[in-house]
Design an enzyme around this catalytic site. Structure first.
Site, mmCIF file in Angstrom:
data_model
loop_
_atom_site.group_PDB
_atom_site.id
_atom_site.type_symbol
_atom_site.label_atom_id
_atom_site.label_comp_id
_atom_site.label_asym_id
_atom_site.label_seq_id
_atom_site.Cartn_x
_atom_site.Cartn_y
_atom_site.Cartn_z
ATOM 1 C CB SER A 1 -5.858 6.140 3.813
ATOM 2 O OG SER A 1 -4.618 6.513 3.276
HETATM 3 N N1 SAH Z 1 -0.675 4.669 4.216
HETATM 4 C C1 SAH Z 1 -0.563 5.750 5.158
HETATM 5 C C2 SAH Z 1 -0.952 7.040 4.514
HETATM 6 C C3 SAH Z 1 0.091 8.033 4.730
HETATM 7 S S1 SAH Z 1 -0.103 9.591 3.910
HETATM 8 C C4 SAH Z 1 -1.408 5.488 6.379
HETATM 9 O O1 SAH Z 1 -2.372 4.720 6.271
HETATM 10 O O2 SAH Z 1 -1.126 6.037 7.439
HETATM 11 C C5 SAH Z 1 1.192 9.470 2.729
HETATM 12 C C6 SAH Z 1 2.581 9.277 3.265
HETATM 13 O O3 SAH Z 1 3.473 9.277 2.155
HETATM 14 C C7 SAH Z 1 3.057 10.373 4.216
HETATM 15 O O4 SAH Z 1 3.486 9.793 5.405
HETATM 16 C C8 SAH Z 1 4.203 11.032 3.443
HETATM 17 O O5 SAH Z 1 5.243 11.499 4.294
HETATM 18 C C9 SAH Z 1 4.674 9.893 2.554
HETATM 19 N N2 SAH Z 1 5.409 10.298 1.357
HETATM 20 C C10 SAH Z 1 5.171 11.349 0.526
HETATM 21 N N3 SAH Z 1 6.071 11.382 -0.482
HETATM 22 C C11 SAH Z 1 6.913 10.325 -0.290
HETATM 23 C C12 SAH Z 1 8.062 9.836 -0.960
HETATM 24 N N4 SAH Z 1 8.543 10.426 -2.066
HETATM 25 N N5 SAH Z 1 8.677 8.742 -0.467
HETATM 26 C C13 SAH Z 1 8.214 8.117 0.656
HETATM 27 N N6 SAH Z 1 7.135 8.540 1.346
HETATM 28 C C14 SAH Z 1 6.484 9.631 0.888
#
Ligand code: SAH
Length: 219
Positions: free
Chosen positions: A67
């Site tokens: 993000s």
């Molecule tokens: N906070 C993270 C942002 C990651 S993007 C950072 O700063 O790097 C969102 C993430 O949520 C992705 O890695 C995706 O694989 C995960 N995600 C999506 N749906 C999900 C679910 N149902 N359970 C767990 N993780 C999930």
């Protein structure tokens, strides 16, 4: 995380915080210091190193993103975290937000559904010396019932509506920040007061969609 390996990037992180984060109104000094301290440059792909402090999201592979720094700080500040809190995070991704949370609270429980991302983030965070993070690979739609209730919950992937188990796993007085929406997304703050849960819409955002049970219509 005090072994000096990341001192080199400190000046650039300080600049990131003053130009992108403090300038946009984030005031909580504990949050600002965590953003200065956590080496964002360690959570991105090597080929993107030049973009480590870019004022926007970046790809981390597997169709996912790390993000925007401002959004990480904004969402963290809204949770009003205290040092003794236990926090649930859904969407470990790169592990960057996880590290910021781990700087601020007693215990972080982080769930990621993409195995390569989960493993990479876990290895990275353990290597950095974080000892207060619990990792789980799986569908975050279910939360982490055995470790509930949580003082705060941070969700960084967007479902169409708030998963019921997450609301249930909020402690009394607890706060959850979550992006919701399919085409248009807003960040919502859920606050539990006894059996009542208040919901407040905050700002428009763009997160990757949350996958899993809700997405498949199992709930
Ligand atoms: N906070 C993270 C942002 C990651 S993007 C950072 O700063 O790097 C969102 C993430 O949520 C992705 O890695 C995706 O694989 C995960 N995600 C999506 N749906 C999900 C679910 N149902 N359970 C767990 N993780 C999930």
């Amino acid at each position: 995380m005090t072994d000096g390996r990341w001192d080199e990037g400190r000046a650039r992180r300080e600049e990131m915080v003053s130009r992108q984060i403090a300038a946009r109104g984030v005031r909580d000094e504990r949050v600002l210091e965590a953003m200065r301290k956590v080496p964002r440059e360690a959570f991105i792909r090597e080929e993107d190193l030049e973009l480590a402090f870019f004022d926007g999201p970046l790809s981390i592979g597997s169709g996912q993103t790390i993000s925007q720094p401002y959004i990480v700080a904004y969402m963290t500040e809204i949770l009003e975290l205290r040092a003794e809190d236990r926090v649930l995070e859904i969407g470990t991704g790169s592990g960057y937000q996880t590290a910021v949370l781990a700087e601020l609270v007693r215990e972080v429980y982080s769930v990621e559904c993409v195995d390569v991302l989960a493993e990479r983030a876990k290895k990275r965070l353990l290597d950095m010396g974080y000892e207060n993070i619990h990792f789980r690979m799986g569908d975050g739609t279910d939360g982490w019932p055995e470790a509930a209730p949580f003082d705060a919950i941070m969700v960084t992937a967007a479902p169409g509506r708030a998963p019921e188990p997450l609301i249930e796993q909020l402690a009394d007085g607890g706060r959850m920040i979550i992006p919701i929406g399919i085409f248009e997304q807003y960040l919502y703050l859920f606050t539990r007061k006894g059996d009542e849960v208040e919901r407040q819409a905050l700002i428009g955002v763009r997160f990757v969609p949350m996958t899993g049970k809700l997405d498949r219509g199992d709930r």
